[in-house]
Design a protein around this motif. Structure first.
Motif, PDB file in Angstrom:
ATOM      1  N   LEU A 184       8.137  62.101 -18.971  1.00  0.00           N
ATOM      2  CA  LEU A 184       7.330  61.494 -17.915  1.00  0.00           C
ATOM      3  C   LEU A 184       5.983  60.982 -18.412  1.00  0.00           C
ATOM      4  CD1 LEU A 184       7.952  64.039 -15.020  1.00  0.00           C
ATOM      5  CD2 LEU A 184       8.979  61.778 -15.309  1.00  0.00           C
ATOM      6  N   TYR A 185       5.568  61.386 -19.610  1.00  0.00           N
ATOM      7  CA  TYR A 185       4.277  60.962 -20.143  1.00  0.00           C
ATOM      8  C   TYR A 185       4.427  60.000 -21.314  1.00  0.00           C
ATOM      9  CZ  TYR A 185       2.462  64.517 -17.054  1.00  0.00           C
ATOM     10  OH  TYR A 185       2.164  65.250 -15.918  1.00  0.00           O
ATOM     11  N   ALA A 186       5.573  59.346 -21.408  1.00  0.00           N
ATOM     12  CA  ALA A 186       5.773  58.319 -22.431  1.00  0.00           C
ATOM     13  C   ALA A 186       4.908  57.102 -22.105  1.00  0.00           C
ATOM     14  CB  ALA A 186       7.245  57.919 -22.499  1.00  0.00           C
ATOM     15  N   ARG A 187       4.512  56.381 -23.154  1.00  0.00           N
ATOM     16  CA  ARG A 187       3.723  55.160 -22.980  1.00  0.00           C
ATOM     17  C   ARG A 187       4.442  53.999 -23.664  1.00  0.00           C
ATOM     18  NH1 ARG A 187      -0.713  55.373 -25.948  1.00  0.00           N
ATOM     19  NH2 ARG A 187      -0.269  57.357 -26.976  1.00  0.00           N
ATOM     20  N   PRO A 188       4.316  52.792 -23.114  1.00  0.00           N
ATOM     21  CA  PRO A 188       5.021  51.653 -23.701  1.00  0.00           C
ATOM     22  C   PRO A 188       4.430  51.230 -25.041  1.00  0.00           C
ATOM     23  CG  PRO A 188       3.565  50.907 -21.950  1.00  0.00           C
ATOM     24  CD  PRO A 188       3.556  52.411 -21.902  1.00  0.00           C
ATOM     25  N   ASP A 189       5.233  50.544 -25.820  1.00  0.00           N
ATOM     26  CA  ASP A 189       4.810  49.989 -27.100  1.00  0.00           C
ATOM     27  C   ASP A 189       3.836  48.838 -26.826  1.00  0.00           C
ATOM     28  OD1 ASP A 189       4.581  48.652 -29.550  1.00  0.00           O
ATOM     29  OD2 ASP A 189       6.670  49.051 -30.096  1.00  0.00           O
ATOM     30  N   PRO A 190       2.579  48.936 -27.271  1.00  0.00           N
ATOM     31  CA  PRO A 190       1.610  47.876 -26.959  1.00  0.00           C
ATOM     32  C   PRO A 190       1.929  46.548 -27.623  1.00  0.00           C
ATOM     33  CG  PRO A 190       0.668  49.432 -28.521  1.00  0.00           C
ATOM     34  CD  PRO A 190       1.962  50.037 -28.037  1.00  0.00           C
ATOM     35  N   ARG A 236     -11.629  46.855 -14.667  1.00  0.00           N
ATOM     36  CA  ARG A 236     -11.642  48.162 -15.345  1.00  0.00           C
ATOM     37  C   ARG A 236     -10.345  48.921 -15.070  1.00  0.00           C
ATOM     38  NH1 ARG A 236     -13.771  51.908 -18.156  1.00  0.00           N
ATOM     39  NH2 ARG A 236     -13.740  54.092 -17.553  1.00  0.00           N
ATOM     40  N   ALA A 237      -9.879  48.898 -13.834  1.00  0.00           N
ATOM     41  CA  ALA A 237      -8.632  49.588 -13.504  1.00  0.00           C
ATOM     42  C   ALA A 237      -7.471  49.016 -14.307  1.00  0.00           C
ATOM     43  CB  ALA A 237      -8.357  49.474 -12.008  1.00  0.00           C
ATOM     44  N   GLN A 238      -7.412  47.708 -14.426  1.00  0.00           N
ATOM     45  CA  GLN A 238      -6.345  47.073 -15.198  1.00  0.00           C
ATOM     46  C   GLN A 238      -6.438  47.457 -16.673  1.00  0.00           C
ATOM     47  OE1 GLN A 238      -7.019  42.944 -14.270  1.00  0.00           O
ATOM     48  NE2 GLN A 238      -5.670  42.989 -12.483  1.00  0.00           N
ATOM     49  N   MET A 239      -7.638  47.455 -17.197  1.00  0.00           N
ATOM     50  CA  MET A 239      -7.836  47.742 -18.611  1.00  0.00           C
ATOM     51  C   MET A 239      -7.444  49.175 -18.955  1.00  0.00           C
ATOM     52  SD  MET A 239     -11.386  47.631 -20.810  1.00  0.00           S
ATOM     53  CE  MET A 239     -12.083  48.932 -19.773  1.00  0.00           C
ATOM     54  N   ILE A 240      -7.867  50.147 -18.139  1.00  0.00           N
ATOM     55  CA  ILE A 240      -7.631  51.536 -18.512  1.00  0.00           C
ATOM     56  C   ILE A 240      -6.160  51.927 -18.351  1.00  0.00           C
ATOM     57  CG2 ILE A 240      -9.995  52.230 -18.067  1.00  0.00           C
ATOM     58  CD1 ILE A 240      -9.187  53.394 -15.438  1.00  0.00           C
ATOM     59  N   VAL A 280      -1.883  57.650 -19.841  1.00  0.00           N
ATOM     60  CA  VAL A 280      -1.882  59.113 -19.869  1.00  0.00           C
ATOM     61  C   VAL A 280      -3.316  59.638 -19.887  1.00  0.00           C
ATOM     62  CG1 VAL A 280      -1.169  61.177 -21.137  1.00  0.00           C
ATOM     63  CG2 VAL A 280       0.398  59.220 -20.957  1.00  0.00           C
ATOM     64  N   ALA A 281      -4.148  59.034 -20.729  1.00  0.00           N
ATOM     65  CA  ALA A 281      -5.563  59.436 -20.770  1.00  0.00           C
ATOM     66  C   ALA A 281      -6.232  59.152 -19.428  1.00  0.00           C
ATOM     67  CB  ALA A 281      -6.282  58.691 -21.893  1.00  0.00           C
ATOM     68  N   ALA A 282      -5.896  58.006 -18.829  1.00  0.00           N
ATOM     69  CA  ALA A 282      -6.472  57.666 -17.522  1.00  0.00           C
ATOM     70  C   ALA A 282      -6.023  58.637 -16.448  1.00  0.00           C
ATOM     71  CB  ALA A 282      -6.090  56.235 -17.157  1.00  0.00           C
ATOM     72  N   TYR A 283      -4.786  59.110 -16.558  1.00  0.00           N
ATOM     73  CA  TYR A 283      -4.249  60.055 -15.576  1.00  0.00           C
ATOM     74  C   TYR A 283      -5.037  61.364 -15.606  1.00  0.00           C
ATOM     75  CZ  TYR A 283      -0.926  63.231 -13.309  1.00  0.00           C
ATOM     76  OH  TYR A 283      -0.336  64.147 -12.489  1.00  0.00           O
ATOM     77  N   GLU A 298      -1.565  55.189 -10.383  1.00  0.00           N
ATOM     78  CA  GLU A 298      -1.640  53.848  -9.789  1.00  0.00           C
ATOM     79  C   GLU A 298      -2.225  53.905  -8.385  1.00  0.00           C
ATOM     80  OE1 GLU A 298       2.258  52.260 -12.296  1.00  0.00           O
ATOM     81  OE2 GLU A 298       2.412  52.717 -10.170  1.00  0.00           O
ATOM     82  N   ASN A 299      -1.775  54.875  -7.604  1.00  0.00           N
ATOM     83  CA  ASN A 299      -2.289  55.024  -6.235  1.00  0.00           C
ATOM     84  C   ASN A 299      -3.778  55.375  -6.240  1.00  0.00           C
ATOM     85  OD1 ASN A 299       0.720  56.533  -4.742  1.00  0.00           O
ATOM     86  ND2 ASN A 299       0.277  54.445  -5.370  1.00  0.00           N
ATOM     87  N   ALA A 300      -4.174  56.259  -7.160  1.00  0.00           N
ATOM     88  CA  ALA A 300      -5.578  56.672  -7.236  1.00  0.00           C
ATOM     89  C   ALA A 300      -6.465  55.490  -7.624  1.00  0.00           C
ATOM     90  CB  ALA A 300      -5.738  57.804  -8.239  1.00  0.00           C
TER      91      ALA A 300
END
Length: 222
Positions: free
Chosen positions: A86-92, A205-209, A215-218, A189-191
């Protein structure tokens, strides 16, 4: 320019330079087999038109990919997620995020902060289902498609691009989900959506983070 020098500053920086000086497709791809990064950039230029790249205040590319056309995905095995479950992140390199030019700080009141707006722009399942399968192949995602959400890296409710392969990926989901539920990224996303709509943070800022490391933003906002 040598391949390594061309990409030394990263694909986003190169896209910014291309927006100014009209890079050719051959310049973006080079003479070698495309890497995921060169694929993403060359696809972006193809989608938006050479020399027409527009960069949002978040630093992400504005997308013009159609929501009614099945979009080409990266080649099989080209992308690699970070983390797991659940905490996987996409390949940038494959999924750096892209945003909707219709959603700006000035327009949030009539777009993302208006109830029901995302339903008016979300692509049909007949479009996203074949894309999801191809994206799973690109990420080497095993198992049933039901184990994954074809997720917008930058959520629609934060002005994410509607149907751009640079903003969609097969996010691992709960293995035994039933009924209505939210995964950790959904909560983030909701927050962030609430914070943008009540004026606590800027849209950019929301889009960037969320695009850089959700995960860090969460941990901070979720």
């Amino acid at each position: 320019m040598p391949e390594n020098d061309r990409w030394a500053a990263g694909p986003r920086a190169f896209m910014r330079r291309c927006a100014v000086r009209r890079c050719s497709i051959m310049e973006t791809v080079g003479t070698h087999r495309p890497t995921p990064a060169t694929w993403a950039l060359s696809l972006g230029l193809a989608l938006m038109g050479a020399g027409a790249a527009r960069i949002a205040p978040s630093g992400l590319v504005y997308s013009s990919a159609s929501a009614t056309v099945v979009q080409r995905q990266p080649s099989p095995g080209a992308c690699h997620a970070s983390g797991a479950g659940l905490y996987a992140r996409p390949d940038p390199r494959c999924t750096p995020g892209a945003v909707n030019p219709a959603v700006t700080q000035a327009s949030i009141g009539s777009t993302i902060c208006r109830s029901g707006w995302t339903a008016t722009v979300r692509p049909r399942v007949s479009i996203t289902e074949p894309e999801k399968l191809a994206s799973m192949s690109a990420y080497g995602a095993p198992g049933s498609p039901a184990r994954y959400e074809y997720d917008h890296d930058v959520a629609l409710e934060l002005g994410g691009a509607v149907n751009d392969p640079r903003n969609l990926w097969p996010e691992p989901d709960y293995p035994r989900a039933a009924g209505f539920y939210k995964n950790p990224k959904d909560h983030l996303e909701n927050a962030l959506h609430r914070l943008v709509c009540d004026g606590s943070i800027r849209l950019a800022r929301a889009q960037m983070i969320i695009a850089s490391n959700w995960v860090a933003a969460y941990r901070q906002y979720g």
